[in-house]
Design a protein around this motif. Structure first.
Motif, mmCIF file in Angstrom:
data_model
loop_
_atom_site.group_PDB
_atom_site.id
_atom_site.type_symbol
_atom_site.label_atom_id
_atom_site.label_comp_id
_atom_site.label_asym_id
_atom_site.label_seq_id
_atom_site.Cartn_x
_atom_site.Cartn_y
_atom_site.Cartn_z
ATOM 1 N N UNK A 27 0.768 -1.153 0.113
ATOM 2 C CA UNK A 27 0.002 -0.026 -0.017
ATOM 3 C C UNK A 27 0.703 1.342 -0.045
ATOM 4 N N UNK A 28 2.073 1.119 0.366
ATOM 5 C CA UNK A 28 2.984 2.397 0.609
ATOM 6 C C UNK A 28 4.068 2.455 -0.597
ATOM 7 N N UNK A 29 3.886 1.542 -1.483
ATOM 8 C CA UNK A 29 5.036 1.281 -2.507
ATOM 9 C C UNK A 29 5.115 2.631 -3.409
ATOM 10 N N UNK A 30 4.149 3.354 -3.758
ATOM 11 C CA UNK A 30 4.221 4.454 -4.530
ATOM 12 C C UNK A 30 4.835 5.607 -3.824
ATOM 13 N N UNK A 32 7.058 5.377 -1.332
ATOM 14 C CA UNK A 32 8.369 4.934 -0.851
ATOM 15 C C UNK A 32 9.240 5.069 -2.126
ATOM 16 N N UNK A 33 8.504 4.734 -3.508
ATOM 17 C CA UNK A 33 9.403 5.149 -4.527
ATOM 18 C C UNK A 33 9.477 6.455 -4.833
ATOM 19 N N UNK A 34 8.561 7.335 -4.439
ATOM 20 C CA UNK A 34 8.615 8.930 -4.606
ATOM 21 C C UNK A 34 9.813 9.271 -3.806
ATOM 22 N N UNK A 35 9.860 8.791 -2.638
ATOM 23 C CA UNK A 35 10.703 9.413 -1.485
ATOM 24 C C UNK A 35 12.193 8.762 -1.865
ATOM 25 N N UNK A 63 12.271 0.884 -14.742
ATOM 26 C CA UNK A 63 12.062 -0.449 -14.247
ATOM 27 C C UNK A 63 13.381 -0.599 -13.448
ATOM 28 N N UNK A 64 14.501 -0.150 -13.759
ATOM 29 C CA UNK A 64 15.757 -0.329 -12.811
ATOM 30 C C UNK A 64 15.348 0.365 -11.223
ATOM 31 N N UNK A 65 15.036 1.581 -11.494
ATOM 32 C CA UNK A 65 14.355 2.226 -10.340
ATOM 33 C C UNK A 65 13.618 1.603 -9.367
ATOM 34 N N UNK A 66 12.228 1.062 -10.098
ATOM 35 C CA UNK A 66 11.240 0.161 -9.555
ATOM 36 C C UNK A 66 11.927 -1.027 -8.913
ATOM 37 N N UNK A 67 12.799 -1.607 -9.354
ATOM 38 C CA UNK A 67 13.452 -2.983 -8.731
ATOM 39 C C UNK A 67 14.265 -2.550 -7.636
ATOM 40 N N UNK A 68 14.979 -1.487 -7.826
ATOM 41 C CA UNK A 68 16.046 -1.135 -6.700
ATOM 42 C C UNK A 68 15.085 -0.632 -5.501
ATOM 43 N N UNK A 69 13.947 0.030 -5.767
ATOM 44 C CA UNK A 69 13.207 0.411 -4.739
ATOM 45 C C UNK A 69 12.586 -0.855 -3.899
ATOM 46 N N UNK A 70 12.084 -2.045 -4.785
ATOM 47 C CA UNK A 70 11.483 -3.127 -4.035
ATOM 48 C C UNK A 70 12.859 -3.861 -3.246
ATOM 49 N N UNK A 71 14.101 -3.808 -3.833
ATOM 50 C CA UNK A 71 15.497 -4.306 -3.058
ATOM 51 C C UNK A 71 15.286 -3.658 -1.681
ATOM 52 N N UNK A 74 12.587 -4.219 0.774
ATOM 53 C CA UNK A 74 12.889 -5.422 1.445
ATOM 54 C C UNK A 74 14.003 -5.459 2.457
ATOM 55 N N UNK A 75 14.867 -5.105 2.045
ATOM 56 C CA UNK A 75 16.121 -5.008 3.103
ATOM 57 C C UNK A 75 15.760 -4.189 4.225
ATOM 58 N N UNK A 76 15.090 -2.975 4.232
ATOM 59 C CA UNK A 76 14.847 -2.340 5.360
ATOM 60 C C UNK A 76 13.558 -2.667 6.117
ATOM 61 N N UNK A 77 12.748 -3.384 5.392
ATOM 62 C CA UNK A 77 11.485 -3.648 6.352
ATOM 63 C C UNK A 77 11.233 -5.189 6.475
ATOM 64 N N UNK A 78 12.372 -6.018 6.114
ATOM 65 C CA UNK A 78 12.307 -7.434 6.712
ATOM 66 C C UNK A 78 13.797 -7.658 7.220
ATOM 67 N N UNK A 79 14.834 -7.591 6.626
ATOM 68 C CA UNK A 79 16.189 -7.650 7.178
ATOM 69 C C UNK A 79 16.422 -6.706 8.204
ATOM 70 N N UNK A 80 16.166 -5.552 7.893
ATOM 71 C CA UNK A 80 16.493 -4.377 8.760
ATOM 72 C C UNK A 80 15.818 -4.430 10.250
ATOM 73 N N UNK A 81 14.228 -4.876 10.099
ATOM 74 C CA UNK A 81 13.756 -5.333 11.337
ATOM 75 C C UNK A 81 14.199 -6.151 12.151
#
Length: 90
Positions: A27-30, A32-35, A63-71, A74-81
Motif C-alpha cells: 500500500x505504501x510502495x508509490x 516509498x518510490x517517490x521518497x 524499471x531499474x529504479x522500481x526494482x531497486x526500490x523493491x530491493x 525488502x532490506x529495510x522492512x524485513x532484514x532491517x527489522x
C-alpha cells in the motif's frame, strides 16, 4: 511468563530462504518510490506490463529504479527489522 533470553543464549540467526513468494506491491510502495527515487512513478507504471513509456531507455531506467526500490524496501522492512530486534535483545 517466559524469561527473556540472556545475552549469551543466542549468538546468531540465519535466514536461509524467502517463503513469501514474489512481493512487488504494498500500500505504501508509490510513496516509498517517490521518497527513494525522487520522482512520481505513476506515469511510468505501464512499463511494468511491458509498455514503452517515452522511449526504451526511459522505460528501462524506470524499471531499474522500481526494482531497486523493491530491493531497498525488502532490506529495510524485513532484514532491517530482524537486525533491529536482535540488536535490541543483545
Amino acid at each position: 511468563m517466559q524469561e527473556p533470553l540472556g545475552a549469551s543464549s543466542v549468538q546468531s540467526l540465519l535466514t536461509d530462504s524467502w517463503e513469501a513468494g514474489v512481493q512487488n506491491w504494498t500500500p505504501t510502495l508509490l510513496a516509498q518510490f517517490k521518497t527513494r527515487r525522487g520522482y512520481d512513478p505513476m506515469p511510468y507504471i505501464p512499463a511494468l506490463i511491458g509498455r514503452v513509456v517515452g522511449d526504451s531507455a526511459t522505460s528501462e531506467r524506470f524499471l531499474w529504479d522500481f526494482r531497486r526500490t523493491l530491493e531497498e524496501a525488502l532490506a529495510d522492512n524485513h532484514y532491517g527489522v530482524i537486525a533491529q530486534v536482535l540488536h535490541e535483545r543483545a
